[in-house]
Each structure stands twice: as C-alpha cells, then as structure tokens.
Design an enzyme around this catalytic site. Sequence first.
Site, PDB file in Angstrom:
ATOM      1  CG  ASN A   9      -1.737   1.224   1.387  1.00 22.26           C
ATOM      2  OD1 ASN A   9      -1.802   2.049   0.481  1.00 22.26           O
ATOM      3  ND2 ASN A   9      -2.399   1.365   2.548  1.00 22.26           N
ATOM      4  CE  LYS A  11      -0.114   3.259   4.809  1.00 21.42           C
ATOM      5  NZ  LYS A  11       0.035   3.353   6.249  1.00 21.42           N
ATOM      6  CG  HIS A  95      -5.774   1.896   5.494  1.00 18.68           C
ATOM      7  ND1 HIS A  95      -5.278   2.809   6.392  1.00 18.68           N
ATOM      8  CD2 HIS A  95      -4.759   1.023   5.232  1.00 18.68           C
ATOM      9  CE1 HIS A  95      -4.003   2.502   6.650  1.00 18.68           C
ATOM     10  NE2 HIS A  95      -3.672   1.427   5.963  1.00 18.68           N
ATOM     11  CD  GLU A  97      -2.804   5.499   6.835  1.00 18.20           C
ATOM     12  OE1 GLU A  97      -2.845   5.522   5.597  1.00 18.20           O
ATOM     13  OE2 GLU A  97      -1.857   4.981   7.469  1.00 18.20           O
ATOM     14  CD  GLU A 178      -2.995  -2.351   7.584  1.00 20.18           C
ATOM     15  OE1 GLU A 178      -1.953  -2.629   7.004  1.00 20.18           O
ATOM     16  OE2 GLU A 178      -3.570  -1.248   7.441  1.00 20.18           O
ATOM     17  N   GLY A 184       3.103   2.332  10.941  1.00 19.71           N
ATOM     18  CA  GLY A 184       4.077   3.414  10.798  1.00 19.71           C
ATOM     19  C   GLY A 184       4.822   3.753  12.071  1.00 19.71           C
ATOM     20  CB  SER A 224       5.806  -1.659  11.998  1.00 18.22           C
ATOM     21  OG  SER A 224       5.455  -0.322  12.287  1.00 18.22           O
TER      22      SER A 224
HETATM   23  P1  13P Z   1       3.350   0.509   7.680  1.00 21.31           P
HETATM   24  O1  13P Z   1       3.842  -0.767   7.059  1.00 21.31           O
HETATM   25  O2  13P Z   1       4.046   1.724   7.182  1.00 21.31           O
HETATM   26  O3  13P Z   1       3.293   0.396   9.172  1.00 21.31           O
HETATM   27  O4  13P Z   1       1.822   0.694   7.182  1.00 21.31           O
HETATM   28  C1  13P Z   1       0.933  -0.353   7.296  1.00 21.31           C
HETATM   29  C2  13P Z   1      -0.300   0.004   6.563  1.00 21.31           C
HETATM   30  O5  13P Z   1      -1.051   0.875   6.949  1.00 21.31           O
HETATM   31  C3  13P Z   1      -0.566  -0.740   5.314  1.00 21.31           C
HETATM   32  O6  13P Z   1      -1.867  -0.509   4.859  1.00 21.31           O
END
Ligand code: 13P
Length: 265
Positions: A9, A11, A95, A97, A178, A184, A224
């Site tokens: 992903n 982003k 997601h 976010e 997640e 992150g 992560s």
């Molecule tokens: P990270 O791997 O940067 O922690 O992000 C995970 C994520 O949100 C994947 O959709």
Amino acid sequence: MRRPLIIGNWKMNTTLADATVLTTSIKNNVSDLDIDVVLCPPFVWLYPMAEILEKAPKNIHLGAQNMWFAEKGAMTGEVSPSMLKGLVKYVILGHSERRSHFQEKDDLINDKIHAAFENNLTPIVCVGEHEKMTSEKSKKGPGRPPHLEVKADIYRQLKSALEGISRENAEKLIVAYEPVWAIGTGNAATGAYAAEVIGKLRGVIAKKYGQELSERVRILYGGSVDSDNIKEFIYQPEIDGVLVGGVSLKAKEFIKICREAGGKE
Ligand code: 13P
C-alpha cells in the site's frame, strides 16, 4: 491451503518516475514465486502501472487504495467502482487512515464492499484497534503495548463488513488485521499475537458462514512489517500474508518480503 498474498500500500507517495521504477523492479523479481503480489499505487498512477504490468506474470496484480460505492454522480473528487473495474483486481476498503482522517464508518465501508463485489473487484477489508500509543505509555520493541487490549470493536468491524455478503462472495474477501498502534510506528505486533487475533477474526467468519468456508478466507497482518520481521508472520499458519506500507516503497526490501513469503529468500 491458502495461497500467500503480499500487498504493498503505497499510500500518498511516489512520483510517476518512482512508481515506474518500483513496479518494473518488483515485476522483474517476483514472477517465479508461488504467491500473489498486489501493488496499490495512488489512483493517478494506476493506468501507467497497468500498462507496465500488461504482460506481467499472472501472480502480480494492481489494487486501488479506496473507492466510493456509487457508480457515478455528483461526488467531486471520488472514484467509482466502474472506473476501477478492468483496471484493478483488488481494492483496499476501511483502512484505518480512511476511518480516522475521513470519518468512514462501518455502514459506509459495508456499502463499498457490496459495490466492489458487484463490479468484480476483490475487497481487502482492514480492521484493527484504533487506539494509538501515547508517548508516555509507548514501549520499545515488538508486540502489543501492554496497556492496550484487543477491543471487541475489531470483531464488530468485521461483522459489519460481512453484513449482507453472500457465501460466494465471503470466501473471496480478503481481511487485513492492522492495529493503529503498529502502523508506521516501527512497533510491529509479534507473530504470535497477530496470529491469535487473526484466529479470532476467522472465528467471526466461521460463526456466520461455517468453519469450512472460514478456512478458505485469506487474512493478513499489517503494521510496521519489514524484511527483518517478515518471518515472524509468514511462518504462522494462521497468517496468510502481509499488508505493507512504508517498506513497500523500497523495491529491494519489498522484493525480499515477497521472496521470503514464497520460500525463496
Ligand atoms: P506501515 O507498514 O508503514 O506500518 O503501514 C501499514 C499500513 O497501513 C498498510 O496498509
């Protein structure tokens, strides 16, 4: 036996040049693996990436990071399922976010899941605890922060996602666990902990559709994940792959994750 699945992903990252290099390099290094790889670039790069992947091996696919549920209309800035149909095979929905920055609620996410299936898109539905670590409570190293419990909330998120979904579609659905505290932060869950939660999520599916069907659904971990900790997750029988954020932008590391998942690292 569920086929391993590794999803990147991206982003809101990459220039067109970055995206081109990344996709080309991944395409050239994962085709021999018996796993599925899904790249989810920003909307504007989907078409050029689809061109790069046009003659790519069958195990590399494109996914969108989101979509709206209606086919068309006055929805400035949104992208519809029919626009994605034919361009991507997968779409990430719910997601954390989207849930936190754009206030997406379970009902809306369920509408999007229905719309995805109606358009032959496979939804990758994200669920996870929303609680972040506060700095005084955060801890170093992998694993769930000790003050956080897995909330019944995540099982509710999955139940709501499955509302009105037929058996035929339920088994195609992909679920990603997640937790926000791991996204992150460099503070991934342990493999054992992620496997335990994923086992319970599978239990939610089993309760509604039966054990046999639940064992066909692919459930991933995300938060992560990197090329050092991938082994933690991939060797847990309950975990069918990973959803990678930050590290999916680094070709070498992402390829290493894929090759590890394919048993060829
Ligand atoms: P990270 O791997 O940067 O922690 O992000 C995970 C994520 O949100 C994947 O959709």
